[in-house]
Design a protein around this motif. Structure first.
Motif, mmCIF file in Angstrom:
data_model
loop_
_atom_site.group_PDB
_atom_site.id
_atom_site.type_symbol
_atom_site.label_atom_id
_atom_site.label_comp_id
_atom_site.label_asym_id
_atom_site.label_seq_id
_atom_site.Cartn_x
_atom_site.Cartn_y
_atom_site.Cartn_z
ATOM 1 N N PRO A 1 -29.497 -33.759 73.004
ATOM 2 C CA PRO A 1 -28.818 -32.492 73.298
ATOM 3 C C PRO A 1 -29.063 -32.040 74.741
ATOM 4 N N GLN A 2 -29.705 -32.886 75.533
ATOM 5 C CA GLN A 2 -30.031 -32.552 76.922
ATOM 6 C C GLN A 2 -28.781 -32.700 77.792
ATOM 7 N N GLY A 3 -27.879 -31.719 77.686
ATOM 8 C CA GLY A 3 -26.684 -31.751 78.524
ATOM 9 C C GLY A 3 -26.966 -31.215 79.912
ATOM 10 N N VAL A 4 -25.932 -31.249 80.755
ATOM 11 C CA VAL A 4 -26.055 -30.800 82.134
ATOM 12 C C VAL A 4 -26.460 -29.322 82.202
ATOM 13 N N SER A 5 -25.951 -28.538 81.263
ATOM 14 C CA SER A 5 -26.208 -27.091 81.328
ATOM 15 C C SER A 5 -27.674 -26.751 81.086
ATOM 16 N N THR A 6 -28.446 -27.671 80.489
ATOM 17 C CA THR A 6 -29.858 -27.385 80.241
ATOM 18 C C THR A 6 -30.772 -28.337 81.025
ATOM 19 N N THR A 7 -30.206 -29.024 82.007
ATOM 20 C CA THR A 7 -31.011 -29.936 82.833
ATOM 21 C C THR A 7 -31.152 -29.367 84.246
ATOM 22 N N PRO A 8 -32.365 -28.997 84.672
ATOM 23 C CA PRO A 8 -32.544 -28.496 86.043
ATOM 24 C C PRO A 8 -32.201 -29.588 87.055
ATOM 25 N N ALA A 9 -31.738 -29.176 88.221
ATOM 26 C CA ALA A 9 -31.274 -30.123 89.245
ATOM 27 C C ALA A 9 -32.344 -31.151 89.608
ATOM 28 N N ASP A 10 -33.605 -30.747 89.564
ATOM 29 C CA ASP A 10 -34.662 -31.676 89.990
ATOM 30 C C ASP A 10 -35.210 -32.518 88.826
ATOM 31 N N ALA A 11 -34.584 -32.429 87.657
ATOM 32 C CA ALA A 11 -35.112 -33.149 86.489
ATOM 33 C C ALA A 11 -34.361 -34.442 86.186
ATOM 34 N N TYR A 12 -33.245 -34.692 86.896
ATOM 35 C CA TYR A 12 -32.406 -35.850 86.548
ATOM 36 C C TYR A 12 -33.124 -37.185 86.731
ATOM 37 N N ALA A 13 -33.850 -37.334 87.853
ATOM 38 C CA ALA A 13 -34.514 -38.610 88.125
ATOM 39 C C ALA A 13 -35.490 -38.948 86.997
ATOM 40 N N GLN A 14 -36.221 -37.954 86.571
ATOM 41 C CA GLN A 14 -37.196 -38.135 85.498
ATOM 42 C C GLN A 14 -36.508 -38.419 84.159
ATOM 43 N N GLU A 15 -35.424 -37.702 83.889
ATOM 44 C CA GLU A 15 -34.657 -37.952 82.658
ATOM 45 C C GLU A 15 -34.151 -39.393 82.631
ATOM 46 N N LEU A 16 -33.648 -39.839 83.779
ATOM 47 C CA LEU A 16 -33.102 -41.193 83.833
ATOM 48 C C LEU A 16 -34.206 -42.244 83.667
ATOM 49 N N ALA A 17 -35.385 -41.974 84.257
ATOM 50 C CA ALA A 17 -36.509 -42.898 84.089
ATOM 51 C C ALA A 17 -36.873 -43.025 82.606
ATOM 52 N N ALA A 18 -36.818 -41.913 81.893
ATOM 53 C CA ALA A 18 -37.133 -41.947 80.468
ATOM 54 C C ALA A 18 -36.088 -42.755 79.699
ATOM 55 N N ILE A 19 -34.830 -42.627 80.096
ATOM 56 C CA ILE A 19 -33.763 -43.402 79.441
ATOM 57 C C ILE A 19 -33.984 -44.903 79.707
#
Lengths: 289, 289
Positions: B33-51
Motif C-alpha cells: 500500500p506504499q503509494g506515491v502519496s505516502t512515500t516521502p521524496a527522500d525514501a524512494y532509494a531505500q524503498e527500491l533497495a528493499a524491493i
C-alpha cells in the motif's frame, strides 16, 4: 380585491426571510440564518411567535423546506400541471391563520422531480407580468430549477444539481486546490460554458486538472472556467440552440447564468427573487384568505 | 530477443506492485500500500533497495505516479502520437540500471489531457495481440482513460473523472445517504446507464434524490443506478451509437463498463490489467536495455 396585511416567510434549509406584506408590498423584513436544518422540530411554534412579535400579530403563509420532512410539518406536493390557484387550494394549515405552501412534483416515464419554495417565486414572476404565459423559467442555485410554463401553468420541470457539484468539487478531490478563487463572468467562464455545452462533464472537468499539469491555463482562471463548464452543461441541456430564458435570480448567479445563456445563443431576461416571491405569496394569500 | 530478468514496478498514488519478470512472465510479485502519496521524496532509494532485496538485484523499470511531481523524479510527458518505442526512447534514468517510464500528453485546440501509468497497460494490451492496431481502448478507474489507437500508436485520448465524481457524491451532499450500498451490474445499473446516455448529468443525478422523495425507486438500488448514470454518461460520450471497446480492466469495474457498453449497443472485449502491464513493460525493457 384588497389583501389585508399578512406575514410571508420564505423558510429554506439554511436561512429564513420573513416579510410583513401590505397591499402586495414589503412593509418590513426580518432575515435570519435560522434555516430548517438548524431548527428543532419542537421550536417552530416559538420561532413563529417571535416573528409575530416583531412583524405583527397577523396571518402567516410559509413556503420552502419548512414544509418538508425535515421542517415543521409536511405539506404534500401538488403534482403538475399546476398554477398558483392549485397551490393556494392545497395549503397545509397549522392553525386557522397559519399555513404552509405545498411544493410541486413532476413524474414522467418513471422519472421524477420535486421543488419546494421555488414554485412561489417562479409563478410569482409570471404573475408580476414579467414572464409570458408560455415560457422557460430558471432559478439557479445549489439545485437549479428549470420550469416549463404553458398557459400560465407549470407543466414540467427539471432540477440540475449544478451548484452542488461545484461545491463538491471545491470541497475535495483532484480539482479542489485549483478552485479557491472567486468566479467571474469573463473570458475563462465563457470558454468553460462552450466546453460544457459538449455535455461531457466528467471529461471536461478532468481537462481542468490536465490544463494545470500542462500549463495551458492560468490557475487563477480555473474556478471561473469550472463554473462555466458546469453551468454551460446545464444551460445547453435546456436551451439547445438558443431560447429565451426568464431568470429569477439575483447578483452573481443572475450574471453567470445570463452570461452562459447568451454565450449559447439564448436570451436571458432577469427578474429579482424577492419581488417574485412577494408577488406569488400575495396571490396565494388572496386566493386562500 | 531474449530479455534478461528485470524488476517492473507499477507505482501509483495509493499502492504499488513490483514484479520480477523473467522471459516476459511474472516470476514473483510484491504488493504494497506504499503509494506515491505516502512515500516521502527522500525514501524512494531505500524503498527500491528493499524491493531489490526481495526480488533480486536486477535492473528496474518503474511506471505511474512515481514519475510525477509528487513522485521520485519527474519523467516528462511524451506527446502523442506515440507508441511503445517512443516511450522506451524517453525514459528518465535514476542511475544506469534504474529508470522511470514517461507518461503521455495530448493537446488539441487549447484543450489538454495527460496520463501516467495507463499508457504501459493500454499499449501492452495491444502488444499482447488482444487489440487491433486501430481501436478504441478504455481503462476505467477514478480517472477513466479512453485511448484512440491508430496504426498501433496512441493518437488521441480522453480522461473522464467518472470514478472521482462517484466518490465525491458518496462522500457528501444530498445523495450521500442513498449511495452506501454496493454497486451491482443489474437492472438498476442498466436503467442508470440509459439515463446517463442523455448526457445531462447534473439533472440525472438530482433525479436520484427526487426518486427517493417520491418513492419511485427502491433506495437499495440507488447506488447502482447512480453508478450507471455516471458510467453511462462517460460511455455514451465516447461510443455514440455503439462501437467495439477494448477494456483493460479487472473485476467489478470490467463488469460494470462492459455492461454499460453493451447496454449502449457497443461491444466490450476485456483484457486483464496485470498481463497488459507486463507485456508493455517487457517491450519497453527490450527496447531500452
Amino acid at each position: 380585491m384588497v389583501v389585508s396585511p399578512f406575514i410571508a416567510i420564505d423558510w429554506g434549509t439554511t436561512n429564513r426571510r420573513a416579510y410583513r406584506v401590505e397591499d402586495g408590498r414589503i412593509a418590513a423584513t426580518l432575515r435570519s440564518p435560522q434555516g430548517v436544518s438548524t431548527t428543532p422540530a419542537d421550536a417552530y411554534a416559538q420561532e413563529l411567535a417571535a416573528i409575530r412579535a416583531e412583524l405583527g400579530d397577523l396571518p402567516v403563509l410559509m413556503a420552502g423546506m419548512v414544509g418538508s420532512t425535515i421542517g415543521w410539518r409536511v405539506a404534500p406536493y401538488v403534482a403538475v400541471p399546476a398554477d398558483i390557484a392549485d397551490i393556494a387550494a392545497q395549503l397545509t394549515w397549522i392553525d386557522d391563520r397559519t399555513a404552509i405552501v405545498p411544493g410541486l412534483s413532476f413524474t414522467r416515464s418513471g422519472h421524477g422531480d420535486v421543488m419546494r419554495g421555488e414554485e412561489v417565486q417562479l409563478l410569482g414572476a409570471a404573475l408580476a407580468g414579467q414572464v409570458p404565459a408560455d415560457a422557460l423559467l430558471c432559478q439557479p442555485g445549489t439545485h437549479c430549477k428549470w420550469v416549463e410554463l404553458t398557459g400560465g401553468k407549470v407543466t414540467a420541470f427539471t432540477t440540475a444539481m449544478t451548484g452542488e457539484l461545484f461545491a463538491l468539487l471545491k470541497g475535495g478531490g483532484v480539482l479542489a486546490p485549483q478552485l479557491a478563487a472567486p468566479v467571474a463572468a469573463g473570458d475563462a467562464f465563457r470558454e468553460g460554458v462552450r466546453e460544457g455545452a459538449k455535455r461531457d462533464l466528467a471529461a471536461s472537468l478532468f481537462g481542468i486538472r490536465a490544463a494545470h499539469v500542462l500549463g495551458l491555463r492560468d490557475d487563477a482562471d480555473a474556478a471561473s472556467y469550472a463554473s462555466g463548464v458546469l453551468i454551460g452543461s446545464d444551460v445547453a441541456a435546456r436551451i439547445g440552440d438558443g431560447r429565451d430564458v426568464h431568470l429569477v435570480a439575483d447578483g452573481d448567479l443572475a450574471t453567470l447564468y445570463a452570461t452562459a445563456i447568451e454565450t449559447l445563443n439564448g436570451r436571458a431576461l432577469v427578474s429579482g427573487c424577492e419581488a417574485a416571491f412577494i408577488a406569488g405569496i400575495t396571490q396565494i394569500r388572496k386566493l386562500s384568505a
